[in-house]
Write a protein that holds these residues in place. Sequence first.
Motif, PDB file in Angstrom:
ATOM      1  N   HIS A  28       0.725  -1.161   0.225  1.00  0.00           N
ATOM      2  CA  HIS A  28       0.023  -0.245   0.028  1.00  0.00           C
ATOM      3  C   HIS A  28       0.756   1.205  -0.094  1.00  0.00           C
ATOM      4  O   HIS A  28       0.183   2.201   0.209  1.00  0.00           O
ATOM      5  CB  HIS A  28      -0.987   0.057   1.008  1.00  0.00           C
ATOM      6  CG  HIS A  28      -1.916  -0.995   1.251  1.00  0.00           C
ATOM      7  ND1 HIS A  28      -3.105  -1.279   0.180  1.00  0.00           N
ATOM      8  CD2 HIS A  28      -1.813  -2.287   2.139  1.00  0.00           C
ATOM      9  CE1 HIS A  28      -3.528  -2.638   0.518  1.00  0.00           C
ATOM     10  NE2 HIS A  28      -2.940  -3.183   1.623  1.00  0.00           N
ATOM     11  N   ARG A 344     -11.669   9.430   2.515  1.00  0.00           N
ATOM     12  CA  ARG A 344     -10.338   8.829   1.879  1.00  0.00           C
ATOM     13  C   ARG A 344      -9.591   8.096   3.047  1.00  0.00           C
ATOM     14  O   ARG A 344      -9.017   7.141   2.724  1.00  0.00           O
ATOM     15  CB  ARG A 344      -9.654   9.878   1.289  1.00  0.00           C
ATOM     16  CG  ARG A 344     -10.222  10.386  -0.187  1.00  0.00           C
ATOM     17  CD  ARG A 344      -9.565  11.684  -0.489  1.00  0.00           C
ATOM     18  NE  ARG A 344      -7.950  11.135  -0.892  1.00  0.00           N
ATOM     19  CZ  ARG A 344      -7.139  11.933  -1.125  1.00  0.00           C
ATOM     20  NH1 ARG A 344      -7.341  13.377  -0.955  1.00  0.00           N
ATOM     21  NH2 ARG A 344      -5.855  11.874  -1.236  1.00  0.00           N
ATOM     22  N   ASP A 348      -9.443   3.794   3.559  1.00  0.00           N
ATOM     23  CA  ASP A 348      -8.260   3.389   3.162  1.00  0.00           C
ATOM     24  C   ASP A 348      -8.138   1.981   3.588  1.00  0.00           C
ATOM     25  O   ASP A 348      -8.259   1.703   4.863  1.00  0.00           O
ATOM     26  CB  ASP A 348      -7.087   4.546   3.608  1.00  0.00           C
ATOM     27  CG  ASP A 348      -5.932   4.052   3.266  1.00  0.00           C
ATOM     28  OD1 ASP A 348      -5.509   4.436   2.093  1.00  0.00           O
ATOM     29  OD2 ASP A 348      -5.175   3.151   4.115  1.00  0.00           O
TER      30      ASP A 348
END
Length: 417
Positions: A28, A344, A348
């Motif tokens: 990530h 966001r 995530d």
Amino acid sequence: MLRWTNDHVGETIVDIVLSLNDKTKELHNQEVATASYSDIKATLGSFDDIGSKLDYVERELKELEGHQGIYLRAMVNGFRYFARSLQGDAVPYNELIANIQELPSVLISDDKISELREKVERGLTELGYKGSLEEKVNRWRNDTVIQPELVTKVAEDFMERSKEGTLKKVIYLPDEDGIDSVNSIQGVFWSGYSKYVGDYRGNLTFNIDRPWTEPILAQIMTHEAYPGHQAFYCRWDYLFKHGKLPLEASYYLINSPTNALFEGGPETALHFLGWDVLDEETPGVSIEAKKQYILARDFLDLQRIYTTNACFMYNLGQVDKNEAIEYMITEGGITSIEANNAFRFFSDPVQKTYYPAYYYGRWMVGLAYDATPADKRDEYFRILYDTPHTTQTFINAIGKLNDKEFIPFAGIKKVRI
């Protein structure tokens, strides 16, 4: 070097943490081990290797007694659940939060929302604002707005006073401590970020996409710097170097049972300084400024309730993206920029299991501070800053400190959705 276990177990624990960090960066492009004070390096290249070492450490910790055993077993359990989350295992969100954070996943109640809304409206009225709550908030924000190009300058002005207050009222920091740079950034979902670079030094960055006001920046700056994250990072580095922080806790890992403390302390940082306490002496901070800071704290708490509820509703599958954002904007009065940034953040794949630490940490640490008499505050700060704690061991320690059971999450009940 202080150790709670034998050499190999302690080093393996740190290896697991740093290897989880490497896997998170690989998958990530995010750092989750944001500080590590030993010279140990990651060696575990696969989740199978990490799992095998977790099995080994769990066996070795079974007989470890007292606080050390409770703390380390909880941490290792959290590591395992975080590893499962990284691998995409179908673990229910509330189970992840319970095991990684030791926190509930229950929506914050309408009663709490109403209580805070009334406090915000009362604070705005006392400052002379009129009209609906939305109108009052908009006028207050317009009156205290900071232009984006001035955000870092205002933050720097706050920092000197907040560090002075930290050294006087909260904890000792070594002379070498300091912030090397205060920066601005755009295009990220967070508001502020404290990056520890080692040897007692750090950097701060603020997101200038979002609107900033002076009283809100004061809250975020004390969160990121003093007596917030920079103070925590530096203090832990100092303690480790002086043999007072064990190897087994010589790091900070996003997505572990320590997170509510690491975020709850900074969320309460301005309060530690007394900048929002009207009858406390605070050189350089006027009564008028304190009224602004009280209002900003209540306002941020109210917004955090809505974003945390949206986080839970989305991750528990009760709403989709558009519904979560609409809830934050229409119910919470949150700006579109901030609502989208919050989404966001809590959607995530890494941060979704971190996000609850902010509100629940603020709630837990703040309640604990206010419940502690002034003559026990030094011991309170030793518990918070100097002693490795998980959510549950901190709750137990506060109960013991004040000779009264501490139940920060009592009375939680479901909110309307």
